[in-house]
Design an enzyme around this catalytic site. Structure first.
Site, short mmCIF file in Angstrom:
data_model
loop_
_atom_site.label_atom_id
_atom_site.label_comp_id
_atom_site.label_asym_id
_atom_site.label_seq_id
_atom_site.Cartn_x
_atom_site.Cartn_y
_atom_site.Cartn_z
N GLY A 9 -22.18 16.41 -22.10
CA GLY A 9 -23.63 16.47 -21.86
C GLY A 9 -24.24 17.15 -23.07
O GLY A 9 -24.06 18.36 -23.26
N ASP A 33 -21.97 12.51 -24.86
CA ASP A 33 -23.08 12.16 -23.96
C ASP A 33 -23.04 10.65 -23.76
O ASP A 33 -22.46 9.92 -24.56
CB ASP A 33 -24.43 12.59 -24.56
CG ASP A 33 -25.51 12.73 -23.50
OD1 ASP A 33 -25.84 13.89 -23.14
OD2 ASP A 33 -26.02 11.69 -23.01
N ARG A 82 -33.37 20.10 -12.82
CA ARG A 82 -34.38 20.06 -11.74
C ARG A 82 -35.74 19.62 -12.25
O ARG A 82 -36.05 19.78 -13.42
CB ARG A 82 -34.58 21.49 -11.19
CG ARG A 82 -33.49 21.97 -10.35
CD ARG A 82 -33.98 23.17 -9.57
NE ARG A 82 -33.72 24.43 -10.24
CZ ARG A 82 -34.17 25.59 -9.77
NH1 ARG A 82 -34.92 25.64 -8.70
NH2 ARG A 82 -33.87 26.71 -10.40
N ASN A 95 -25.36 14.72 -9.32
CA ASN A 95 -24.57 15.43 -10.33
C ASN A 95 -23.08 15.45 -9.99
O ASN A 95 -22.25 15.52 -10.89
CB ASN A 95 -25.12 16.85 -10.53
CG ASN A 95 -26.37 16.83 -11.38
OD1 ASN A 95 -26.75 15.79 -11.91
ND2 ASN A 95 -27.01 17.99 -11.54
N ASN A 120 -25.69 22.03 -12.26
CA ASN A 120 -26.08 22.50 -10.92
C ASN A 120 -25.95 21.43 -9.84
O ASN A 120 -25.99 20.25 -10.18
CB ASN A 120 -27.54 22.97 -10.98
CG ASN A 120 -27.63 24.40 -11.47
OD1 ASN A 120 -26.94 25.27 -10.96
ND2 ASN A 120 -28.46 24.63 -12.48
N ARG A 151 -31.56 37.64 -16.93
CA ARG A 151 -32.97 37.53 -16.52
C ARG A 151 -33.44 38.86 -15.96
O ARG A 151 -34.51 39.36 -16.31
CB ARG A 151 -33.12 36.42 -15.48
CG ARG A 151 -33.06 35.05 -16.11
CD ARG A 151 -33.31 33.92 -15.13
NE ARG A 151 -33.39 32.67 -15.87
CZ ARG A 151 -32.90 31.50 -15.43
NH1 ARG A 151 -32.32 31.42 -14.25
NH2 ARG A 151 -33.02 30.42 -16.18
N HIS A 175 -25.42 30.71 -7.09
CA HIS A 175 -26.49 30.54 -8.07
C HIS A 175 -27.64 29.77 -7.42
O HIS A 175 -27.87 28.60 -7.68
CB HIS A 175 -25.95 29.78 -9.29
CG HIS A 175 -26.92 29.66 -10.41
ND1 HIS A 175 -27.65 30.72 -10.89
CD2 HIS A 175 -27.30 28.60 -11.16
CE1 HIS A 175 -28.42 30.30 -11.88
NE2 HIS A 175 -28.23 29.02 -12.06
N1 APR Z 1 -21.39 11.78 -19.30
C1 APR Z 1 -21.93 12.47 -20.31
N2 APR Z 1 -23.21 12.87 -20.34
C2 APR Z 1 -23.98 12.53 -19.30
C3 APR Z 1 -23.50 11.80 -18.20
C4 APR Z 1 -22.14 11.42 -18.23
N3 APR Z 1 -21.60 10.70 -17.23
N4 APR Z 1 -24.54 11.64 -17.34
C5 APR Z 1 -25.61 12.26 -17.87
N5 APR Z 1 -25.28 12.79 -19.05
C6 APR Z 1 -26.12 13.51 -19.99
C7 APR Z 1 -27.54 12.98 -20.12
O1 APR Z 1 -27.58 11.80 -20.91
C8 APR Z 1 -28.26 14.15 -20.76
O2 APR Z 1 -28.29 14.06 -22.18
O3 APR Z 1 -26.32 14.86 -19.56
C9 APR Z 1 -27.40 15.36 -20.36
C10 APR Z 1 -28.15 16.41 -19.55
O4 APR Z 1 -29.10 16.94 -20.40
P1 APR Z 1 -30.59 17.32 -19.93
O5 APR Z 1 -31.17 16.17 -19.17
O6 APR Z 1 -31.32 17.82 -21.12
O7 APR Z 1 -30.34 18.49 -18.86
P2 APR Z 1 -29.95 20.02 -19.17
O8 APR Z 1 -31.17 20.84 -19.22
O9 APR Z 1 -28.99 20.08 -20.29
O10 APR Z 1 -29.21 20.38 -17.81
C11 APR Z 1 -27.96 19.81 -17.47
O11 APR Z 1 -27.15 21.84 -16.53
O12 APR Z 1 -28.25 23.86 -16.23
C12 APR Z 1 -27.84 22.69 -15.62
O13 APR Z 1 -29.44 22.30 -13.86
C13 APR Z 1 -29.00 21.86 -15.11
O14 APR Z 1 -27.67 20.33 -13.85
C14 APR Z 1 -28.39 20.50 -15.05
C15 APR Z 1 -27.41 20.49 -16.23
#
Ligand code: APR
Length: 307
Positions: A9, A33, A82, A95, A120, A151, A175
């Site tokens: 990710g 990603d 979220r 997720n 999460n 925090r 959490h």
């Molecule tokens: N494999 C790899 N990456 C993936 C997959 C997958 N199967 N599915 C989704 N992603 C990638 C998305 O393409 C995206 O770039 O996960 C990334 C998530 O990034 P953001 O949308 O920016 O979210 P982020 O703020 O990083 O949060 C991710 O972490 O803190 C927790 O609550 C938050 O659950 C959330 C997670």
């Protein structure tokens, strides 16, 4: 031999974690990603930043899990963040599918990795990571407690105008908004919080800490917090790779500690090269026990939905 950390990710938290880790120069990094070109672009951008800060690590981005082989640490941040009005629990099923896939794909070629989970709802995702990976429980840790405690430390520093370095806070439990800021164990340069802050101010800080993630979500409107969650993950990875025996609050697998079994839950853990080396148990008051128990109930309900 160089250490290797894979971050699954490469969104806001994943790429910011890479940034904080690159500054620490403790491992080569792989960003994975599903979005084509995005992890490659961010990895190259970060690689190009390193001459400026004089750090010699390799940063690679890919859509392919093959490049994660032989990782020492796998960080799971893939998944949806979220939106305003959502609770972390609303992300559970979406997720879970993403995390399940990410863990299956990474554990195949990195069977000895330590997994740090950030996606999460955190405690349930850490539990899922353990079950899917089938590694030993000390090798899966969820990041939440460092962030929640940070925090609280930030809010106390704002209130008292003292250095954050003097402020020690311990937030335990799941959490979610039921987390348990342990005010009795928290202190400013050894002075218990209760002796240094009026009761109403302390209660307001506890409340703001519990809802700290939601406060950022409401402000950002798209996405959730990333600087503080990411630096918390980086601190955990550093403690592991440097075998620091660092004690931090984090989500760990409990097998009877705090009266809880077969659950991931935020407790003080000691982190070293083998992951969770030790779990510490505080002596709790009845009120603290009851707060932890209601937080555990929420986590257990999420876990049950995944079974
Ligand atoms: N494999 C790899 N990456 C993936 C997959 C997958 N199967 N599915 C989704 N992603 C990638 C998305 O393409 C995206 O770039 O996960 C990334 C998530 O990034 P953001 O949308 O920016 O979210 P982020 O703020 O990083 O949060 C991710 O972490 O803190 C927790 O609550 C938050 O659950 C959330 C997670």
């Amino acid at each position: 031999m160089k250490n290797k950390i894979s971050i699954i990710g490469a969104g806001m938290t994943g790429s910011t974690t890479a940034h904080w880790l690159a500054e620490r120069e403790i491992a080569d990094l792989v960003l994975v990603d599903i979005l084509e070109g995005m992890p490659q672009g961010k990895a190259l951008d970060l690689q190009e930043a390193l001459p400026v800060i004089g750090k010699d690590i390799k940063v690679i981005g890919s859509n392919d899990y093959l490049l994660t082989a032989d990782s020492d640490i796998v960080i799971i941040t893939a998944g949806l963040p979220r939106k305003p009005g959502m609770s972390r629990d609303d992300l559970l099923f979406t997720n879970a599918e993403i995390v399940r896939y990410a863990v299956m794909e990474t554990v195949k070629s990195s069977p000895n990795a330590i997994f740090i989970v950030l996606t999460n709802p955190l405690d349930a995702m850490a539990y899922l990571t353990l079950k899917v990976s089938q590694v030993s429980p000390n090798r899966v840790i969820g990041q939440a407690g460092i962030l929640d405690s940070a925090r609280m430390r930030a809010f106390i520093a704002m209130e008292l105008n003292v250095s954050v370095e003097n402020i020690h806070c311990y937030v335990l439990g799941g959490h979610g908004d039921e987390m348990v800021p342990l005010t009795r164990a928290s202190n400013v340069a050894g002075i218990p919080l209760e002796n240094i802050l009026p009761q109403d101010k302390l209660a307001a800080i506890v409340d703001r800490t519990r809802k700290g993630g939601g406060e950022i979500v409401s402000l950002l409107k798209t996405g959730s917090a990333f600087y503080a969650p990411a630096v918390s993950v980086a601190q955990m990875a550093e403690a592991i790779l440097k075998d620091k025996h660092l004690i931090v609050p984090a989500s760990a697998y409990l097998d009877g500690q705090y009266g809880l079994k077969d659950i991931f839950f935020g407790v003080p853990v000691q982190l070293g090269r083998n992951g969770v080396e030790k779990i510490f148990e505080y002596e709790l008051t009845d009120a603290e026990k009851s707060a932890l128990s209601s937080s555990a109930q929420g986590v257990a309900e999420n876990i049950a939905k995944l079974r």
